[in-house]
Design an enzyme around this catalytic site. Structure first.
Site, PDB file in Angstrom:
ATOM      1  N   ASP A  97     -44.579 -20.964 -30.385  1.00 42.00           N
ATOM      2  CA  ASP A  97     -44.729 -20.109 -31.560  1.00 42.00           C
ATOM      3  C   ASP A  97     -46.120 -19.485 -31.499  1.00 42.00           C
ATOM      4  OD1 ASP A  97     -44.154 -18.866 -33.979  1.00 42.00           O
ATOM      5  OD2 ASP A  97     -44.784 -20.571 -35.187  1.00 42.00           O
ATOM      6  N   SER A  98     -46.335 -18.476 -32.346  1.00 34.00           N
ATOM      7  CA  SER A  98     -47.654 -17.859 -32.411  1.00 34.00           C
ATOM      8  C   SER A  98     -48.652 -18.756 -33.133  1.00 34.00           C
ATOM      9  CB  SER A  98     -47.562 -16.509 -33.131  1.00 34.00           C
ATOM     10  OG  SER A  98     -47.058 -16.683 -34.445  1.00 34.00           O
ATOM     11  N   CYS A 147     -40.086 -18.576 -32.948  1.00 36.13           N
ATOM     12  CA  CYS A 147     -40.831 -17.487 -33.563  1.00 36.13           C
ATOM     13  C   CYS A 147     -39.901 -16.282 -33.595  1.00 36.13           C
ATOM     14  CB  CYS A 147     -42.089 -17.174 -32.739  1.00 36.13           C
ATOM     15  SG  CYS A 147     -42.988 -15.698 -33.244  1.00 36.13           S
ATOM     16  N   GLU A 167     -48.815 -22.016 -43.240  1.00 36.08           N
ATOM     17  CA  GLU A 167     -49.681 -22.823 -42.381  1.00 36.08           C
ATOM     18  C   GLU A 167     -50.604 -23.700 -43.226  1.00 36.08           C
ATOM     19  OE1 GLU A 167     -51.462 -21.438 -38.923  1.00 36.08           O
ATOM     20  OE2 GLU A 167     -49.541 -20.779 -38.089  1.00 36.08           O
ATOM     21  N   CYS A 224     -38.754 -16.157 -40.776  1.00 37.73           N
ATOM     22  CA  CYS A 224     -39.986 -16.582 -40.101  1.00 37.73           C
ATOM     23  C   CYS A 224     -40.005 -18.101 -40.123  1.00 37.73           C
ATOM     24  CB  CYS A 224     -41.222 -16.010 -40.807  1.00 37.73           C
ATOM     25  SG  CYS A 224     -42.811 -16.611 -40.166  1.00 37.73           S
ATOM     26  N   HIS A 247     -42.342 -20.158 -39.961  1.00 37.55           N
ATOM     27  CA  HIS A 247     -43.398 -20.738 -40.796  1.00 37.55           C
ATOM     28  C   HIS A 247     -42.899 -21.081 -42.200  1.00 37.55           C
ATOM     29  CE1 HIS A 247     -45.919 -18.993 -37.674  1.00 37.55           C
ATOM     30  NE2 HIS A 247     -46.990 -19.565 -38.199  1.00 37.55           N
TER      31      HIS A 247
END
Length: 278
Positions: A14-15, A78, A156, A192, A194
């Site tokens: 993932d980024s 991602c 995050e 997403c 996240h």
């Protein structure tokens, strides 16, 4: 069919740390699987980068990572990376690659009002890939999308244990539900990875009786299916413990280490192959 061999090894990419939601889903259904994780934190967030730069970087980075880490399956946890780089990765790599795309097909199967919402990054929201998913798999549904610029950062922070103000989350939900026909939405897909870490807030702050679709468990099930089709693997595949790699040092390493320890990662290491450029 039996469970994947104990020697199976998976690389999750993932980024940032958003793909840890996929890691948790993998841990839930494949507890014996050894998982390595690579976060391209040097270029986070991907949504602010041009597609051609991202595609070249992702392919180069993951070719190097797969050469070094020797996974049996690669998971692109991602949405942005999946929507632009999956074909190139599958062409260049010799191992199975499992992607993560907005759950529009799933939404089309479960919506009764035929009006579905999608929360995604702004980059995912504007990509033709999303329109194509809608056209192919849910053409009879009205799709209402909100490209949320701030939710990935909030997610995050939530993963690291921060208390996220309700007003910050409500602001993004309002941008989805107050669009024309937003009151008819009965199903919301997370576009997403996240956003997994904000699901409790979404469910608490949005109106009741919505279907919230998190693709992480479906990705984990697909990984299980892929591993079950592979031949018996060499016993040294899982000799190393789970490893966490980043392309730049985290801002707050102690907090990150505490958060990822819940998922079996004891430390992080820097991964910066010379062939990869920003």
């Amino acid at each position: 069919m039996g469970s994947p061999a104990l020697s199976s090894r998976c690389l999750v990419f993932d980024s940032g740390i958003g793909g840890m939601g996929v890691v948790q889903a993998l841990r839930d259904i494949l507890p014996a699987l050894t998982i390595d994780y690579l976060a391209d934190t040097a270029l986070f967030p991907y949504g602010e980068q041009p597609d051609d730069l991202l595609t070249g970087r992702i392919v180069s980075l993951l070719e190097a990572a797969c050469h070094d880490f020797r996974p049996d399956v690669l998971v692109i946890a991602c949405n942005t990376a999946s929507t632009i780089a999956l074909p190139a990765l599958r062409e260049r790599l010799s191992i199975p690659v499992v992607g993560c795309v907005p759950p529009i097909r799933w939404a089309g199967r479960v919506s009764t009002t035929r009006t579905v919402g999608l929360l995604s990054t702004s980059a995912t929201a504007r990509r033709p890939y999303v329109l194509e998913l809608h056209r192919q798999f849910a053409p009879d549904c009205r799709l209402i999308t909100h490209g949320a610029r701030g939710l990935a950062d909030l997610a995050e922070r939530a993963f690291l244990g921060d208390d996220i103000p309700d007003t910050d989350v409500e602001r993004e939900l309002t941008c989805l539900f107050e669009q024309p026909y937003g009151e008819a939405i009965d199903t919301v897909g997370l576009g997403c990875t996240h956003y997994t870490f904000l699901m409790p807030a979404f469910q608490r702050l949005a109106r009741a009786h919505l279907n919230w679709l998190d693709p992480a468990p479906a990705v984990a099930r697909q990984v299980r299916t892929v591993l079950e089709t592979l031949a018996t693997l060499a016993p040294d595949k899982a000799a190393a413990p789970p490893r966490l790699f980043m392309t730049s040092a985290p801002f707050n390493a102690p907090r990150l280490e505490a958060a990822v320890s819940r998922l079996g990662f004891s430390e992080w290491s820097l991964f910066s192959p010379l062939a990869v450029t920003a």
